[in-house]
Design a protein around this motif. Structure first.
Motif, PDB file in Angstrom:
ATOM      1  N   UNK A  32      49.367  15.917  -7.522  1.00  0.00           N
ATOM      2  CA  UNK A  32      50.549  15.618  -6.709  1.00  0.00           C
ATOM      3  C   UNK A  32      50.323  15.723  -5.205  1.00  0.00           C
ATOM      4  N   UNK A  33      49.317  16.504  -4.789  1.00  0.00           N
ATOM      5  CA  UNK A  33      49.062  16.629  -3.354  1.00  0.00           C
ATOM      6  C   UNK A  33      48.467  15.343  -2.771  1.00  0.00           C
ATOM      7  N   UNK A  34      47.824  14.547  -3.620  1.00  0.00           N
ATOM      8  CA  UNK A  34      47.150  13.339  -3.156  1.00  0.00           C
ATOM      9  C   UNK A  34      47.957  12.083  -3.432  1.00  0.00           C
ATOM     10  N   UNK A  35      48.628  12.040  -4.588  1.00  0.00           N
ATOM     11  CA  UNK A  35      49.280  10.805  -5.015  1.00  0.00           C
ATOM     12  C   UNK A  35      50.770  11.021  -5.264  1.00  0.00           C
ATOM     13  N   UNK A  36      51.598  10.281  -4.534  1.00  0.00           N
ATOM     14  CA  UNK A  36      53.032  10.269  -4.805  1.00  0.00           C
ATOM     15  C   UNK A  36      53.294   9.495  -6.096  1.00  0.00           C
ATOM     16  N   UNK A  37      54.457   9.765  -6.701  1.00  0.00           N
ATOM     17  CA  UNK A  37      54.854   9.026  -7.905  1.00  0.00           C
ATOM     18  C   UNK A  37      55.488   7.708  -7.467  1.00  0.00           C
ATOM     19  N   UNK A  38      54.820   6.606  -7.790  1.00  0.00           N
ATOM     20  CA  UNK A  38      55.199   5.271  -7.322  1.00  0.00           C
ATOM     21  C   UNK A  38      55.485   4.366  -8.512  1.00  0.00           C
ATOM     22  N   UNK A  39      56.424   3.476  -8.324  1.00  0.00           N
ATOM     23  CA  UNK A  39      56.725   2.444  -9.322  1.00  0.00           C
ATOM     24  C   UNK A  39      56.487   1.069  -8.705  1.00  0.00           C
ATOM     25  N   UNK A  57      58.789  -8.952  -6.430  1.00  0.00           N
ATOM     26  CA  UNK A  57      58.162  -7.643  -6.647  1.00  0.00           C
ATOM     27  C   UNK A  57      58.745  -6.590  -5.723  1.00  0.00           C
ATOM     28  N   UNK A  58      58.689  -5.355  -6.202  1.00  0.00           N
ATOM     29  CA  UNK A  58      59.080  -4.189  -5.402  1.00  0.00           C
ATOM     30  C   UNK A  58      58.099  -3.061  -5.662  1.00  0.00           C
ATOM     31  N   UNK A  59      57.808  -2.304  -4.614  1.00  0.00           N
ATOM     32  CA  UNK A  59      57.038  -1.065  -4.739  1.00  0.00           C
ATOM     33  C   UNK A  59      57.875   0.036  -4.115  1.00  0.00           C
ATOM     34  N   UNK A  60      58.093   1.096  -4.865  1.00  0.00           N
ATOM     35  CA  UNK A  60      59.049   2.106  -4.430  1.00  0.00           C
ATOM     36  C   UNK A  60      58.652   3.479  -4.959  1.00  0.00           C
ATOM     37  N   UNK A  61      59.103   4.520  -4.271  1.00  0.00           N
ATOM     38  CA  UNK A  61      58.903   5.871  -4.790  1.00  0.00           C
ATOM     39  C   UNK A  61      59.867   6.105  -5.951  1.00  0.00           C
ATOM     40  N   UNK A  62      59.400   6.796  -6.970  1.00  0.00           N
ATOM     41  CA  UNK A  62      60.198   6.973  -8.182  1.00  0.00           C
ATOM     42  C   UNK A  62      61.511   7.689  -7.895  1.00  0.00           C
ATOM     43  N   UNK A  63      61.540   8.561  -6.903  1.00  0.00           N
ATOM     44  CA  UNK A  63      62.758   9.319  -6.628  1.00  0.00           C
ATOM     45  C   UNK A  63      63.800   8.505  -5.866  1.00  0.00           C
ATOM     46  N   UNK A  64      63.448   7.297  -5.425  1.00  0.00           N
ATOM     47  CA  UNK A  64      64.378   6.504  -4.605  1.00  0.00           C
ATOM     48  C   UNK A  64      64.196   5.022  -4.929  1.00  0.00           C
TER      49      UNK A  64
END
Length: 211
Positions: A32-39, A57-64
């Motif tokens: 988790x320190x290196x890679x954010x959770x991405x969709x 297409x969309x690239x986004x952080x999983x929390x938002x």
């Protein structure tokens, strides 16, 4: 007589592998320190949008999920050498279309007039084993301002039915200095949901009157 699939068949195979909701949750949880959770979402557009196979297409952080940090529109073109050329477009007002990958009503508001060509930023995909490998078209002309410098994009994608591995990096135009992009390695995604059923069949593409 060649047993190789036709360029159109290759295009359909690539499109079916691309069509999906991808997550790097495992990579993010492991480091988790290196890679954010991405969709990453690649949602097929209606065929009549381009009169060709295309994606939003969309690239986004999983929390938002409603605030994508990258959005695009893509048109797939089959070439005689069995590579697939993917034209890339930006959007004039991308915020208006955030969430379109998961909401058909928003998707329906995207028109050709909304698009801005991303010159020099097309991707070229070729078969690799059971999947595909893609990279930015030659020429170093996909230019991106970053940190007060003009950089050219180096983008690589390896795709299979179940995975998407990608790495984007930017290099300074005059010195080739690495300016941005992960030095820790590629992002590794797994397909959570497939949208392959939304891609026209090979038969439909070869017999347009049947559509």
């Amino acid at each position: 007589m060649s047993d190789s699939p036709s360029p159109v068949a290759t295009l359909v195979d690539l499109a079916q592998q691309m069509a999906g909701d991808f997550s790097n949750q495992k990579q993010s949880f492991d480091d988790p320190k290196t890679f954010a959770h991405i969709r990453i979402f690649f949602r097929p557009l209606p065929f009549n949008f381009f009169s060709a196979v295309g994606f939003y297409s969309e690239q986004t952080y999983d929390y938002d999920l409603w605030t994508p940090y990258r959005q695009g529109v893509h048109k797939l073109v089959a070439r005689d050498d069995n590579s697939i050329y993917i034209e890339n477009y930006g959007l004039k007002d991308p915020v208006m279309y955030a969430g379109a990958s998961r909401n058909a009503d928003i998707m329906a508001t995207i028109t050709r007039d909304c698009l801005v060509p991303r010159c020099g930023c097309a991707m070229v995909f070729r078969r690799k084993g059971d999947g595909f490998f893609g990279e930015v078209e030659p020429g170093r002309q996909c230019l991106i301002p970053r940190n007060g410098k003009t950089t050219y994009l180096v983008s690589e994608v390896e795709l299979t039915e179940a995975t998407w591995v990608s790495r984007d990096r930017g290099f300074e135009v005059d010195t080739d200095e690495h300016i941005w992009g992960s030095a820790a390695g590629p992002l590794k995604f797994e397909k959570k949901e497939s949208f392959a059923h939304e891609i026209p069949s090979l038969e439909d593409l070869l017999t347009p009157a049947a559509r």
